[in-house]
Design an enzyme around this catalytic site. Structure first.
Site, PDB file in Angstrom:
ATOM      1  N   ASP A  62       0.809  -1.226   0.000  1.00 27.58           N
ATOM      2  CA  ASP A  62       0.000   0.000   0.000  1.00 27.58           C
ATOM      3  C   ASP A  62       0.841   1.274   0.000  1.00 27.58           C
ATOM      4  OD1 ASP A  62      -2.148  -1.664   0.141  1.00 27.58           O
ATOM      5  OD2 ASP A  62      -2.653  -1.235   2.227  1.00 27.58           O
TER       6      ASP A  62
ATOM      7  N   GLY B 138      -5.512  -0.847  -0.677  1.00 29.40           N
ATOM      8  CA  GLY B 138      -5.337   0.441  -0.023  1.00 29.40           C
ATOM      9  C   GLY B 138      -6.229   0.514   1.194  1.00 29.40           C
TER      10      GLY B 138
ATOM     11  N   ILE C 290      -2.723  -9.226  -7.882  1.00 30.48           N
ATOM     12  CA  ILE C 290      -1.656  -8.218  -7.898  1.00 30.48           C
ATOM     13  C   ILE C 290      -0.571  -8.548  -6.883  1.00 30.48           C
ATOM     14  CG2 ILE C 290      -1.132  -5.811  -7.315  1.00 30.48           C
ATOM     15  CD1 ILE C 290      -3.771  -5.028  -8.622  1.00 30.48           C
TER      16      ILE C 290
END
Length: 548
Positions: free
Chosen positions: A286, A330, A443
């Site tokens: 993040d 996030g 990801i």
């Protein structure tokens, strides 16, 4: 000399120095115990001051100050001229006497024979702030990372271990590989262990012997070959196992929660007086770790997010009133969403945790979606996983829960907002076609891209150089482009977040043409949120000091 100063008594350190200087040239060390006022918990702290003075001309040629808190890591502050303040990291010599040092074997390493300057100068520092005014103090600095002339380990005596903790992130295997290869090829170390399964692995007997051959191609794989876990932190038991196994270098790869654990482990090691170096390598996909420029794996995450955004764009423009909704990682900050949006140029709206938004009414999200569909016939929305959680909590009346690392368990804002958008436009009798894409685990599980591989190498080598040189209780990372050793307390004191009053967020708003969704009151509050000028501690006791 020991001085106890209780609140509200004050002492002038400058006057104390002047009085001591009248006694002639001297070397001394003394302590001041005072009350440290912190917003979280006031506590007593001990300041240990060492200085050298000269009677003829009052000049503090050496002045170091370390602040100790029984519940926190030791902070070493070294003031200098013109407001210079070195926020130093611990060293073995701070708490172990008569330690032998040895010439750094790098000077005999053929790979470094062409290097103009083998070693980093002991006085080299890296400034925390590079944008200053002509009247500005020099400000906070960190010790520059890199190899030193002297090391405090013989290669044959080193017994190192590596542990990975927390969530997955591209680049973990690269860091592991480069720590192992750095120890082997730069310093001749032959004993490196991998701790299996995060902090919990210290309690088990399962370890992995790591050699350059074993880790040769692991950087081509995602995840971590050592396994990982959350929680399971008992510092006393962990240090017991470190002692039992004869480990004297511990490399800990993880985020802010992991570094909080590393700080406690270091304090326990220091309390026992062990010659064990504890080095951290900051990891968070993040990019929410403060002080450092960015964390490894972030570039890979932004690059991979492009694939999801492109897919959402193709889906949305291929059908009437198409909406492509992409949820990105996030939890508390929206850096991945913001940078992926800026890189894509196909996104019409980006929603992040730092910027509140609302759905209904004038200027709300529903109104903007309707406007975009009427004008363009399609749109792409990117939302960070931590955005809109307050709206979701009100809607679902959810109860706050935490994972083993203490992170808040989030509701799936992507699914929730997809449903709300469909529900709203169904009531308006406006047909839409919404496709929701969640690439989160795709990801974080991929191998790192080339730029992250290079970055991971620099981080790993910096940690190895620091541990061999006797530094401990530190993490390594780039500060304004230069790698530095940073005390644990600076890494864990707060989280790095997108500043919505900054120009980077303005660039995004300009790119997407979305409304800010902020009311004047929200903007005023955002502008009030500024970090302390010295950026050191929350307490009132610490001020920038100038010694001339």
């Amino acid at each position: 000399m020991h001085i106890d100063v209780g609140d509200p008594t004050r002492i002038s350190i400058h006057h104390l120095f002047f009085s001591l200087a009248l006694m002639g040239t001297l070397n001394l060390s003394f302590q001041i115990q005072t009350r440290y006022i912190s917003p979280s918990s006031p506590s007593f702290n001990t300041f240990t001051i060492s200085l050298t003075t000269n009677r003829k001309k009052f000049n503090c040629s050496r002045f170091s100050l370390s602040m100790g808190n029984p519940n926190d890591t030791h902070t070493k502050l070294v003031p200098g001229a013109a407001g210079f303040l070195l926020q130093d990291v611990p060293h073995f010599t701070d708490y172990l006497d008569h330690l032998p040092s040895y010439p750094n074997p790098l000077q005999n390493n053929p790979a470094y024979s062409v290097v103009e300057q083998y070693f980093v100068d002991e006085d080299d520092t890296v400034t925390e702030k590079i944008v200053v005014h002509k009247e500005s103090a020099r400000g906070v600095h960190f010790r520059r990372a890199g190899p030193r002339q002297k090391v405090y380990f013989k290669p044959d005596d080193v017994n190192a271990c590596i542990v990975t903790c927390g969530g997955l992130c591209p680049g973990l295997n690269t860091v592991i590989r480069e720590i192992v290869c750095g120890l082997y090829h730069m310093y001749g170390v032959r004993k490196v262990l991998g701790i299996d399964g995060g902090y919990k692995g210290f309690y088990a007997k399962n370890t992995i012997t790591l050699t350059p051959k074993f880790v040769d191609d692991i950087h081509k794989r995602g995840g971590t070959i050592l396994g990982t876990s959350r929680g399971g932190h008992d510092s006393v038991k962990i240090v017991d196992r470190i002692q039992d196994r004869g480990i004297n270098q511990v490399y800990i790869i993880g985020g802010d929660g992991t570094h909080k654990g590393a700080a406690v482990i270091f304090e326990e090691i220091r309390r026992r007086g062990l010659k064990v170096a504890v080095a951290g390598i900051p990891k968070t996909i993040d990019n929410d770790i403060p002080v450092i420029d960015k964390s490894f794996g972030f570039d890979t995450a932004v690059e991979e997010a492009q694939r999801a955004i492109k897919a959402a764009h193709v889906e949305s423009e291929s059908i009437g009133n198409g909406i492509g909704l992409v949820k990105l990682m996030g939890r508390y900050c929206g850096f991945i969403a913001m940078y992926a949006t800026l890189a894509s140029r196909d996104v019409d709206c980006c929603l992040i945790p730092e910027s509140p938004f609302y759905l209904e009414g004038k200027g709300g999200l529903y109104e903007y979606i309707g406007k975009q569909l009427k004008q363009n016939g399609h749109m792409v929305i990117v939302i960070a996983e931590g955005a809109g959680q307050e709206l979701l909590s009100e809607s679902l009346q959810s109860v706050d829960q935490q994972d083993a690392s203490g992170n808040k368990l989030l509701q799936d804002v992507g699914l929730w907002i997809s449903h709300k958008i469909k529900e709203h436009f169904a009531k308006k009798k406006m047909p839409i076609n919404l496709k929701y894409i969640d690439p989160t685990y795709m990801i974080r599980a991929i191998p790192s891209i080339a730029s992250d591989n290079v970055y991971c190498t620099l981080l790993a080598h910096g940690a190895v150089h620091g541990a061999m040189a006797g530094y401990t209780g530190f993490t390594v990372g780039p500060v304004n482009g230069r790698h530095a050793y940073i005390p644990f307390n600076r890494i864990i004191e707060k989280q790095n977040k997108v500043v919505i009053t900054d120009r980077m967020w303005a660039r995004l708003l300009s790119s997407t043409n979305q409304p800010s969704f902020l009311k004047p009151r929200d903007i005023a509050e955002a502008k009030k949120e500024k970090y302390p000028a010295n950026g050191i501690l929350d307490g009132k006791i610490v001020k920038t000091m100038s010694m001339n």
